[in-house]
Each structure stands twice: as structure tokens, then as C-alpha cells.
Design a protein around this motif. Structure first.
Motif, PDB file in Angstrom:
ATOM      1  N   PHE A  38       1.302  -0.840  -0.267  1.00 53.17           N
ATOM      2  CA  PHE A  38       0.364   0.218   0.373  1.00 53.17           C
ATOM      3  C   PHE A  38       1.007   1.136  -0.469  1.00 53.17           C
ATOM      4  N   PRO A  39       0.585   2.288  -0.572  1.00 54.05           N
ATOM      5  CA  PRO A  39       1.150   3.312  -0.984  1.00 54.05           C
ATOM      6  C   PRO A  39       1.245   4.298   0.368  1.00 54.05           C
ATOM      7  N   ASP A  40       2.324   5.420   0.959  1.00 50.13           N
ATOM      8  CA  ASP A  40       2.395   5.417   2.167  1.00 50.13           C
ATOM      9  C   ASP A  40       1.684   7.636   1.671  1.00 50.13           C
ATOM     10  N   THR A  41       1.369   7.390   0.734  1.00 51.16           N
ATOM     11  CA  THR A  41       0.791   8.678   0.242  1.00 51.16           C
ATOM     12  C   THR A  41      -0.189   8.541  -0.759  1.00 51.16           C
ATOM     13  N   ASP A  42      -0.938   9.827  -0.256  1.00 53.56           N
ATOM     14  CA  ASP A  42      -2.690   9.178  -0.892  1.00 53.56           C
ATOM     15  C   ASP A  42      -2.675   9.814  -2.401  1.00 53.56           C
ATOM     16  N   GLY A  43      -3.518   9.301  -3.115  1.00 48.89           N
ATOM     17  CA  GLY A  43      -3.751   9.414  -4.588  1.00 48.89           C
ATOM     18  C   GLY A  43      -4.204  11.230  -4.775  1.00 48.89           C
ATOM     19  N   PRO A  44      -5.109  11.195  -6.294  1.00 51.85           N
ATOM     20  CA  PRO A  44      -4.799  12.846  -6.593  1.00 51.85           C
ATOM     21  C   PRO A  44      -5.777  13.472  -5.649  1.00 51.85           C
ATOM     22  N   GLU A  45      -5.706  14.670  -5.753  1.00 47.94           N
ATOM     23  CA  GLU A  45      -6.390  15.168  -4.618  1.00 47.94           C
ATOM     24  C   GLU A  45      -7.790  15.220  -5.137  1.00 47.94           C
ATOM     25  N   SER A  46      -7.477  15.743  -6.734  1.00 47.80           N
ATOM     26  CA  SER A  46      -8.887  16.016  -7.081  1.00 47.80           C
ATOM     27  C   SER A  46     -10.142  14.545  -7.012  1.00 47.80           C
ATOM     28  N   VAL A  47      -9.574  13.248  -7.044  1.00 51.56           N
ATOM     29  CA  VAL A  47     -10.873  12.255  -6.613  1.00 51.56           C
ATOM     30  C   VAL A  47     -10.908  11.904  -4.980  1.00 51.56           C
ATOM     31  N   ARG A  48     -10.239  12.365  -4.146  1.00 50.62           N
ATOM     32  CA  ARG A  48     -10.093  12.629  -3.013  1.00 50.62           C
ATOM     33  C   ARG A  48     -11.425  13.329  -2.457  1.00 50.62           C
ATOM     34  N   GLU A  49     -11.288  14.823  -3.412  1.00 51.45           N
ATOM     35  CA  GLU A  49     -12.268  16.004  -3.180  1.00 51.45           C
ATOM     36  C   GLU A  49     -14.027  15.039  -3.763  1.00 51.45           C
ATOM     37  N   ALA A  50     -13.898  15.243  -4.423  1.00 52.71           N
ATOM     38  CA  ALA A  50     -14.680  13.801  -5.105  1.00 52.71           C
ATOM     39  C   ALA A  50     -15.336  13.016  -4.748  1.00 52.71           C
ATOM     40  N   ALA A  51     -14.866  11.844  -3.174  1.00 53.51           N
ATOM     41  CA  ALA A  51     -15.357  10.888  -2.700  1.00 53.51           C
ATOM     42  C   ALA A  51     -16.217  12.084  -1.454  1.00 53.51           C
ATOM     43  N   VAL A  52     -15.281  12.714  -1.375  1.00 57.46           N
ATOM     44  CA  VAL A  52     -15.694  13.669  -0.565  1.00 57.46           C
ATOM     45  C   VAL A  52     -16.955  14.818  -0.524  1.00 57.46           C
ATOM     46  N   LYS A  53     -17.499  14.899  -1.801  1.00 56.90           N
ATOM     47  CA  LYS A  53     -18.134  16.024  -2.444  1.00 56.90           C
ATOM     48  C   LYS A  53     -19.660  14.733  -2.413  1.00 56.90           C
ATOM     49  N   ALA A  54     -19.355  13.547  -2.631  1.00 54.19           N
ATOM     50  CA  ALA A  54     -20.005  12.662  -2.988  1.00 54.19           C
ATOM     51  C   ALA A  54     -20.713  12.605  -1.613  1.00 54.19           C
ATOM     52  N   ARG A  56     -21.290  14.582   1.052  1.00 58.34           N
ATOM     53  CA  ARG A  56     -22.045  15.450   1.305  1.00 58.34           C
ATOM     54  C   ARG A  56     -23.066  15.637   0.828  1.00 58.34           C
ATOM     55  N   ASP A  57     -23.081  15.091  -0.387  1.00 57.06           N
ATOM     56  CA  ASP A  57     -24.370  15.691  -1.651  1.00 57.06           C
ATOM     57  C   ASP A  57     -25.467  14.357  -1.530  1.00 57.06           C
ATOM     58  N   GLY A  58     -24.727  13.117   0.080  1.00 53.87           N
ATOM     59  CA  GLY A  58     -25.870  12.336  -0.908  1.00 53.87           C
ATOM     60  C   GLY A  58     -26.069  11.406  -1.805  1.00 53.87           C
ATOM     61  N   ARG A  59     -25.039  10.581  -2.631  1.00 52.11           N
ATOM     62  CA  ARG A  59     -24.427  10.206  -2.891  1.00 52.11           C
ATOM     63  C   ARG A  59     -23.699   9.250  -2.475  1.00 52.11           C
ATOM     64  N   GLY A  60     -25.035   8.060  -2.378  1.00 52.99           N
ATOM     65  CA  GLY A  60     -23.607   6.305  -2.426  1.00 52.99           C
ATOM     66  C   GLY A  60     -24.161   6.099  -0.651  1.00 52.99           C
ATOM     67  N   ASN A  61     -24.641   7.407  -0.120  1.00 59.87           N
ATOM     68  CA  ASN A  61     -24.505   7.079   1.406  1.00 59.87           C
ATOM     69  C   ASN A  61     -25.523   5.380   1.497  1.00 59.87           C
ATOM     70  N   GLN A  62     -26.487   5.419   0.455  1.00 55.51           N
ATOM     71  CA  GLN A  62     -27.398   4.492   1.222  1.00 55.51           C
ATOM     72  C   GLN A  62     -27.359   3.176  -0.157  1.00 55.51           C
TER      73      GLN A  62
END
Length: 388
Positions: A38-54, A56-62
Motif C-alpha cells: 500500500f502507498p504511504d501517500t494518498d492519490g490525486p486530491e481531485s479524486v479524494r475531493e470527489a469522494a467528499v463531495k459525494a 456531502r451530496d448524499g450520493r452513495g450513502n445508502q
């Protein structure tokens, strides 16, 4: 209580993974963990932010749809077309899974009957043996041997019997880093067609190829309707904890695998699926830069290991370098790796545990290089210290 063992006899010997054991040893000793991939750094910030946005937007929480969200299934088909010229129907020929590990397990449970034989390259990723065992089938190893770990295609032909149902292939290959050539893949495809075999391909390191090229077996003549192609987001985008994988195959094969998968996790990683859909559409520059960065790290660690006295088998792909410890005066990778954290402050994995014929890899040790360059330099420095 009955004297009967609690654990199903098919899973005897699968109590804990070597990765869990060695990672626990790394935590206990404070050693640098070059054991687990496993890497010791996270991947692209844009991808992480897409997960956060999902989130917060309630997409995929159910519960997301059982086969995966439409956005991700479409992104998977676009990826297959973009990189390999392959066309799949996102509605019937793609299945989202809890990582490639679940995809492999679901494929084995769906496609195998007790008594079937499965041929797989050894050393093999440890979940292969467990998944085959859970399905009640028998694994038949085809041993890859140092220094180049090329498959013996004549031995593969001889290993096929009337009971052979399936070939389980991994390229780029973990742990050796071998990448199958077009000629080798063509020969495998010909055998599969000749003997009417199914093939499951683990391609999670498809974007981590340094020499050669990744060619999906499913793209070759005769393989479209007999191949289950598996990949995942963890290795390519450095978010291994999200566990988002996928299957691409013909509709009947996907339907079979989905039948088993729905009773394993049913669904998983809802918000992360939206983020991975965006990740798969990143520009070519991301994939090129990702590969080049790991190429640099491969060479950095390989050179350091060679300077420390290891015999290094430089990989064509993946996160991993296989070494031989014989030149260090050692013979057995298991006690060597168990003692390494205390001796040098570095954790590695003995590859003999990935064999049915462990003597073939008894003196081999695997190191992961998907870490920061400063970490790799420090690990190499520790391994070079006097008194090692």
C-alpha cells in the motif's frame, strides 16, 4: 463440544495472511514497512475531493445498485475502450466489486464446482488459494522460476487435464513483477480455446508496467466469451482502502459472477464509486506520471538492495521487487523476514508462502517500493549498515 474443528477444513492453513502478520510486526517494532503493497501517500486530491463531495451530496450513502452505480460502470467501459479498444455494455458486461479480491472470490465461487481444477501461476497472491479452496476446487500450480519468471508454456499444456475448468492468470504478476508478452498470451489463449477453458485474469497492476506492455487476454481472438477480466482502483489511484474493483466480461459470465457476489458484500463503497468514476477519466498525463514515478522508485530501491548484497530480480511491472538472500549467507526467507525488523528496522515478505512448492522460492524475499523516496532511501541505508 464436538471434537470437530470449528474452521471449515477447506480453509485449514488460511488463518491469517502474511501481510497482516508482517504489518503487525512493523507496527510492533517501528520498522519501515516494505512488506504490504500500500502507498504511504494518498492519490490525486481531485479524486479524494470527489469522494467528499459525494458524501456531502448524499450520493452513495445508502445502498448503491447491486452491479455498481451507472456512472462507474460507464467509466469502466470508457477506460477499456480508451486504453485497449475494447467495447463493453455498461449495463450487462460490468460488475463493481469490493476490490479485486472480492471479484476473484466471486468468480471462483460462481464458476467452479467441487472437483474442478484451476491452474494458476505460482508464486500466487494468497487470496487465490483461499478462493479456490472455498469453491471446493483444486489448485494446480505452474511454477515461475527465477531469474526471469517466464511461464513454461509446455508445462502449462501438460498440466491441463479433463478436470481443468479454469486458468487464473495475473499479469503484471504479483509478486515477481513478470509481464506476459503478446506471444505468451497468444499461446495461453490458444490452449484455452483448444481445451474449452474459462480464464480469470487479475489485472490490477495494468497501469504499472515499466518494460513491455499490458495486453488484456480478453482482447485476443477466441477469448471474449470465456474470459473474466478483473481490475481495481486501489493500485492505480493510490486509494487502496476504498476497495473498489470491477469485472468486465460477456453478459453470461458477469451474470454468473454477480450471482455469487451479491451474497458476499451485496454492495460496497457507495460514495467512493463516484470518485473512482472521475479517477478513470483523468488525463493521460496522470497515468504516465504515475507510472514514471513508480519506475523511478523501483530503480532507487533495486539499486539500494543490490548495494546491500541482495540478488535483485528487477521487475517489469507492479509495486514489488523480488530478491534472493543466498548471497547474504541466508537460505530461508521466513526466518530472515521475521528477524529483519529487529536487525535492520525494515519489514519484507518471504515469497515462499505464496507457493505450493515453497522450495522454489525458499530464499526469495519481496520488497514493496510504492513508498516515498525518502522512505526507500532510509530503508536501503538500514539494510546496508555494517553488521547486517
Amino acid at each position: 463440544m464436538s471434537d470437530r474443528p470449528l474452521l471449515n477444513r477447506r480453509l485449514e492453513g488460511f488463518g491469517s495472511t502474511i501481510f497482516a502478520e508482517m504489518s503487525a510486526l512493523a507496527v510492533k517494532t517501528g520498522a519501515i514497512n516494505l512488506g504490504q503493497g500500500f502507498p504511504d501517500t494518498d492519490g490525486p486530491e481531485s479524486v479524494r475531493e470527489a469522494a467528499v463531495k459525494a458524501l456531502r451530496d448524499g450520493r452513495g450513502n445508502q445502498y448503491p445498485p447491486g452491479p455498481g452505480i451507472p456512472e462507474l460502470r460507464t467509466a469502466v467501459t470508457e477506460h477499456q475502450q480508451r486504453f485497449y479498444g475494447l467495447t463493453f455494455d455498461p449495463d450487462t458486461e460490468v460488475l463493481v466489486t469490493a476490490g479485486a479480491t472480492e471479484a476473484i472470490a466471486a468468480s471462483m465461487l460462481a464458476l467452479l464446482e467441487p472437483g474442478d481444477e484451476v491452474i494458476a501461476f505460482e508464486p500466487f497472491y494468497d487470496s487465490y488459494a483461499a478462493s479456490i479452496a472455498m469453491a471446493g476446487a483444486t489448485r494446480v500450480p505452474l511454477t515461475l522460476r527465477a531469474p526471469d519468471f517466464r511461464p513454461d508454456l509446455e508445462a502449462l499444456r501438460e498440466a491441463i487435464t479433463p478436470r481443468t475448468r479454469l486458468l487464473l492468470l495475473n499479469s503484471p504478476h504479483n509478486p515477481t513483477g513478470m509481464v506476459l508478452t503478446r506471444e505468451e498470451l497468444t499461446a495461453v489463449a490458444a490452449l484455452a480455446v483448444e481445451h474449452d477453458l474459462l480464464v480469470v485474469t487479475d489485472e490490477v497492476y495494468e497501469h504499472v508496467v515499466f518494460e513491455g506492455e499490458h495486453i488484456p487476454l480478453i482482447s485476443l481472438p477466441g477469448m471474449r466469451d470465456r474470459t473474466v477480466s478483473i481490475s481495481s482502483s486501489g493500485k492505480t489511484f493510490s486509494f487502496t482502502g476504498w476497495k473498489v474493483g470491477w469485472v468486465t466480461a460477456s453478459a453470461p459470465l458477469v451474470a454468473a459472477v454477480r450471482t455469487a457476489k451479491q451474497y458476499l458484500t451485496y454492495v460496497s463503497a457507495g460514495p467512493f464509486q463516484y470518485a473512482v468514476a472521475e479517477a478513470l477519466r483523468l488525463p493521460d498525463a496522470y497515468f504516465t506520471g504515475f507510472r514514471e514515478d513508480l519506475h523511478t522508485k523501483r530503480d532507487l530501491l533495486a539499486d539500494g538492495l543490490a548495494e546491500a548484497g541482495f540478488d535483485v530480480f528487477r521487475p517489469q511491472g507492479t509495486y514489488f521487487i523480488t530478491t534472493d538472500i543466498t548471497a547474504l549467507g541466508e537460505k530461508d526467507g521466513v526466518p530472515f523476514c521475521l528477524g529483519l525488523p529487529e536487525r535492520c528496522g525494515v519489514v519484507a515478505v518471504p515469497t515462499a508462502v505464496f507457493y505450493d512448492h515453497p522450495d522454489a522460492g525458499r530464499s526469495h524475499v519481496r520488497f514493496a517500493f510504492c513508498k516515498r523516496e525518502d522512505v526507500l532511501r532510509e530503508a536501503a541505508s538500514r539494510l546496508r549498515r555494517p553488521g547486517y
